[in-house]
Write a protein that holds these residues in place. Structure first.
Motif, PDB file in Angstrom:
ATOM      1  N   CYS A 308       0.849  -1.190   0.000  1.00  0.00           N
ATOM      2  CA  CYS A 308       0.000   0.000   0.000  1.00  0.00           C
ATOM      3  C   CYS A 308       0.893   1.251   0.000  1.00  0.00           C
ATOM      4  O   CYS A 308       1.794   1.371   0.827  1.00  0.00           O
ATOM      5  N   CYS A 311       0.122   3.138   3.603  1.00  0.00           N
ATOM      6  CA  CYS A 311       0.497   2.581   4.913  1.00  0.00           C
ATOM      7  C   CYS A 311       1.624   1.556   4.810  1.00  0.00           C
ATOM      8  O   CYS A 311       2.158   1.133   5.825  1.00  0.00           O
ATOM      9  N   CYS A 329      -4.368  -0.472   0.130  1.00  0.00           N
ATOM     10  CA  CYS A 329      -4.833  -1.735   0.696  1.00  0.00           C
ATOM     11  C   CYS A 329      -6.286  -1.625   1.132  1.00  0.00           C
ATOM     12  O   CYS A 329      -6.944  -2.629   1.352  1.00  0.00           O
ATOM     13  N   SER A 330      -6.762  -0.391   1.303  1.00  0.00           N
ATOM     14  CA  SER A 330      -8.120  -0.218   1.830  1.00  0.00           C
ATOM     15  C   SER A 330      -8.690   1.134   1.416  1.00  0.00           C
ATOM     16  O   SER A 330      -7.947   2.047   1.070  1.00  0.00           O
ATOM     17  N   CYS A 333      -7.233   3.905   3.674  1.00  0.00           N
ATOM     18  CA  CYS A 333      -5.950   4.492   3.264  1.00  0.00           C
ATOM     19  C   CYS A 333      -6.159   5.462   2.096  1.00  0.00           C
ATOM     20  O   CYS A 333      -5.575   6.535   2.053  1.00  0.00           O
TER      21      CYS A 333
HETATM   22 ZN   LIG Z   1      -2.940   0.887   3.390  1.00  0.00          ZN
END
Ligand SMILES: [Zn+2]
Ligand SMILES: [Zn+2]
Length: 355
Positions: A308, A311, A329-330, A333
């Motif tokens: 990511c 992060c 990743c999400s 983020c």
């Molecule tokens: Zn992330």
């Protein structure tokens, strides 16, 4: 004028010598005293305080550089962790702003906001930006939860500053930069295996020296911008953050192509081994790890693109559909990076550079 040009070109020794010559003829010249002080400020030593005091002793109280010299003293005292002297210099800076002619107000000094923060939080360690150890908030080397990352103010300040500069440069695509000649007398770098590991907190920012025989392993955590050097932000295994400037990295093509190559090569999550690391005070009075000869760094991008961008977590990552350059990743983020960390503004530029 010639001395300012030498300072811009980072030829500080010559700038000091030229100012000295000028001051032999005009010992009270505030212009030469000021330029001499600025050139000296580029390397952290008590000499720069002496030079700034020499300017302050001679310059009229309403001179437009008067507060700046107090703030430069304050910046120096932060680096050497002299809290009381820092507070005195910062206060003197604020006080001297009152003597400024209205045309110079509000008074601009690049580091003032940051100095103000240190001043306002008088009882937190003054070295928070440069040398705060984040060891206690890092779980394993080079990986940390989003909450931990977000609770590190040093990280946020450094990333935002880097992105601000990235955006400023993107808005001025035609700026010209000189090159710094590659030092000719560097010996060939030693083998990595023969070197001892060192981390950012072991490097003393007040001593102008190369850590010979050591290797600093770091991870790039932001996109780079290109001036004379390639500049980016790095994190070490303890979660400590610092800036990195790499000079003389071979880049090909026109300016846009060079920028694109710098961005791609020095992208987030690329690991960097810095041989014989060297930290010095940069022209903005903050520390920077400076690499003059690119054979002294090794890059490892093996798993960079599986992590990511924001992060650093290794996960199933999805690219930003606009720039295709950052990966998250999400949603969390992506959201924080977009709103709080300026990806909203960076996105378009990344896309343009890399198209
Ligand atoms: Zn992330
Ligand atoms: Zn994007």
């Amino acid at each position: 004028m010639a001395i300012s040009r030498l300072i811009v070109d980072e030829d500080f020794d010559k700038a000091i010598a030229l100012a000295d010559t000028a001051l032999e003829v005009l010992p009270q010249s505030t212009q030469f005293l000021y330029l001499r002080a600025i050139a000296l400020c580029m390397k952290p030593s008590p000499e720069c305080i002496k030079a700034l005091d020499e300017f302050l002793a001679v310059a009229p109280k309403d001179h437009d550089k008067f507060p700046a010299c107090h703030y430069r003293k304050a910046s120096y005292y932060i680096c050497v962790e002299q809290k009381l002297k820092f507070a005195d210099s910062f206060k003197a800076g604020l006080e001297s702003e009152k003597n400024q002619l209205p045309c110079f107000l509000p008074y601009q000094f690049p580091m003032k906001d940051l100095l103000m923060k240190f001043y306002a939080f008088g009882d937190i360690p003054v070295n928070i930006v440069e040398n705060q150890s984040a060891s206690n908030i890092t779980s394993t080397p080079f990986s940390s939860s989003l909450e931990n990352l977000m609770s590190n103010p040093q990280r946020k300040i450094m990333l935002l500053k880097n992105r601000e500069l990235f955006l400023q440069l993107a808005a001025r695509p035609n700026d010209k930069y000189n090159t710094v000649p590659k030092p000719a007398n560097f010996p060939k770098p030693p083998r990595l295996a023969s070197l001892k590991a060192i981390t950012l907190k072991d490097i003393n920012p007040t001593i102008d020296k190369m850590y010979d025989g050591y290797v600093l392993e770091v991870k790039i955590i932001d996109f780079s911008y290109l001036m004379v050097a390639i500049n980016t932000v790095i994190e070490d295994e303890n979660g400590d953050i610092q800036r990195l400037a790499v000079y003389n990295w071979p880049l090909k093509g026109d300016r846009k192509a060079e920028i694109a190559e710098a961005i791609k090569t020095f992208r987030p999550n690329v690991m960097v081994s810095i041989i014989n690391p060297y930290m010095r005070l940069s022209s903005d009075m903050k520390n920077i790890i400076r690499v003059e000869n690119p054979v002294y760094i090794r890059l490892d991008n093996t798993s960079a693109d599986q992590k990511c961008t924001f992060c650093g977590k290794e996960a199933k990552v999805l690219p930003c559909s606009k720039c295709m350059m950052v990966r998250y990743c999400s949603k969390e983020c992506q959201r924080i990076d977009w709103i709080e960390f300026k990806h909203k503004e960076m996105c378009e530029h990344l896309k343009n550079y890399l198209s």
